[in-house]
Design a protein around this motif. Structure first.
Motif, short mmCIF file in Angstrom:
data_model
loop_
_atom_site.label_atom_id
_atom_site.label_comp_id
_atom_site.label_asym_id
_atom_site.label_seq_id
_atom_site.Cartn_x
_atom_site.Cartn_y
_atom_site.Cartn_z
N ALA A 1 3.25 -1.20 5.03
CA ALA A 1 2.51 -1.70 6.20
C ALA A 1 1.39 -2.64 5.75
O ALA A 1 1.11 -3.65 6.42
N LYS B 1 1.03 -6.48 6.94
CA LYS B 1 -0.21 -6.97 7.55
C LYS B 1 -0.82 -8.11 6.73
O LYS B 1 -1.23 -9.14 7.25
N GLU C 1 5.90 0.47 15.05
CA GLU C 1 4.50 0.41 15.50
C GLU C 1 4.32 -0.74 16.51
O GLU C 1 3.67 -0.60 17.53
N TYR C 2 4.96 -1.85 16.17
CA TYR C 2 4.86 -3.04 17.02
C TYR C 2 5.42 -2.77 18.42
O TYR C 2 4.82 -3.14 19.44
N GLU D 1 10.65 0.68 8.59
CA GLU D 1 9.40 0.51 7.84
C GLU D 1 9.43 -0.73 6.94
O GLU D 1 8.41 -1.14 6.42
N GLY E 1 8.70 -6.11 9.43
CA GLY E 1 7.43 -6.29 10.11
C GLY E 1 7.47 -7.45 11.08
O GLY E 1 8.18 -8.43 10.88
N LEU F 1 2.79 -5.82 11.95
CA LEU F 1 3.01 -4.36 11.96
C LEU F 1 4.45 -4.03 11.64
O LEU F 1 5.36 -4.80 11.95
N GLN G 1 3.09 -0.62 20.50
CA GLN G 1 1.94 -1.37 21.02
C GLN G 1 2.35 -2.24 22.21
O GLN G 1 1.60 -2.36 23.18
#
Lengths: 70, 70, 70, 70, 70, 70
Positions: free
Chosen positions: E19, E23, A61-62, A50, A53, A57, A65
């Protein structure tokens, strides 16, 4: 007297793998730049999913996707 | 407005010792460079033994070898 | 074997002042944590004004605004 | 997606040597941890002598003392 | 291919807030510098109170003093 | 009191763009985590092409190869 910092996502790297990174990077600096291993530091940071990134994201999560797209 | 990062191996530094590092580094920047303490940040990172390498070895291994040689 | 990184704005720190920072930080780590100076690294980074922000502004702009307010 | 930062003293590392460091570190992360080279970053910082301290001294001074002692 | 490191004190930032940081920073680099999100890394470090100093004090102590003065 | 470090390849970012990064990141930390801008530092590092590697290659080489493949 190099200082090397390696950041990786925390996903189960073992002590043996970390030792291999430390040895590998140090050998590389000896070979390429003739550095002294005794004054070559390597620091490894493991970063929670978490906290890392990419593509805007959190990394988990990345990856989801990317997979969904493929 | 200096920013100082101190990395040490994790081997039991107490809150008092960390406070002493923070105070000492800040005083030093005030004395030597006339910096403003209110905008001087100090961040301490403690690094596990297996994540710190020197001489091509994780630090604990390295210390054992030094001892064995002496 | 500590590693210390000091970041300051680039505004004319002399070699003597840098040497004083290196000596002061190293002595501090010896005094507070009984570290070995021979394996204590200090790296100083000087950062150009336009590359350092505070209060949402490049540092020079920020100082002007502080002055104007006072 | 590892991120590696290599700090060395500025003493004439060539572009070829830097490319060898980049390749070597990336290969190491692929071999040891099966990382994807396309998301492996390596950043090299060269640090001026007066900005790198060891043994409480700027590195050049430190080397002179070591030599004098030997 | 930017690399961004955000250090904050550890005081309960949620996964959603992290997050949002990831972003936000990535969007910013796309907007301002036309960077590719797929090669933009963001790494967040949460730092314990006793490991973050400001004004020559650990951050909790510093906040208490500020409050006492106000 | 966040500290943010942004590393980008050196390819002509202007002072205005850097100021936009500083403002954008600071605003983001205020919005998402209610941080105080006066104690939010942003440091930007521009890294020469030969000092930034990706895919096991210096960045310029890497871009050439990507182009050749596409």
């Amino acid at each position: 007297m190099p200082y090397v910092n390696i950041k990786i996502t925390r996903e189960g790297a073992t002590s043996e793998q970390k030792a291999a990174l430390i040895k590998g990077v140090t050998d590389l600096l000896v070979t390429v730049l003739d550095k002294n291993p005794a004054t070559t530091f390597v620091v490894i940071d493991e970063v929670a999913f978490e906290d890392w990134g990419v593509g805007g994201l959190p990394v988990e999560e990345y990856r989801k996707q990317l997979k969904a797209k493929s």
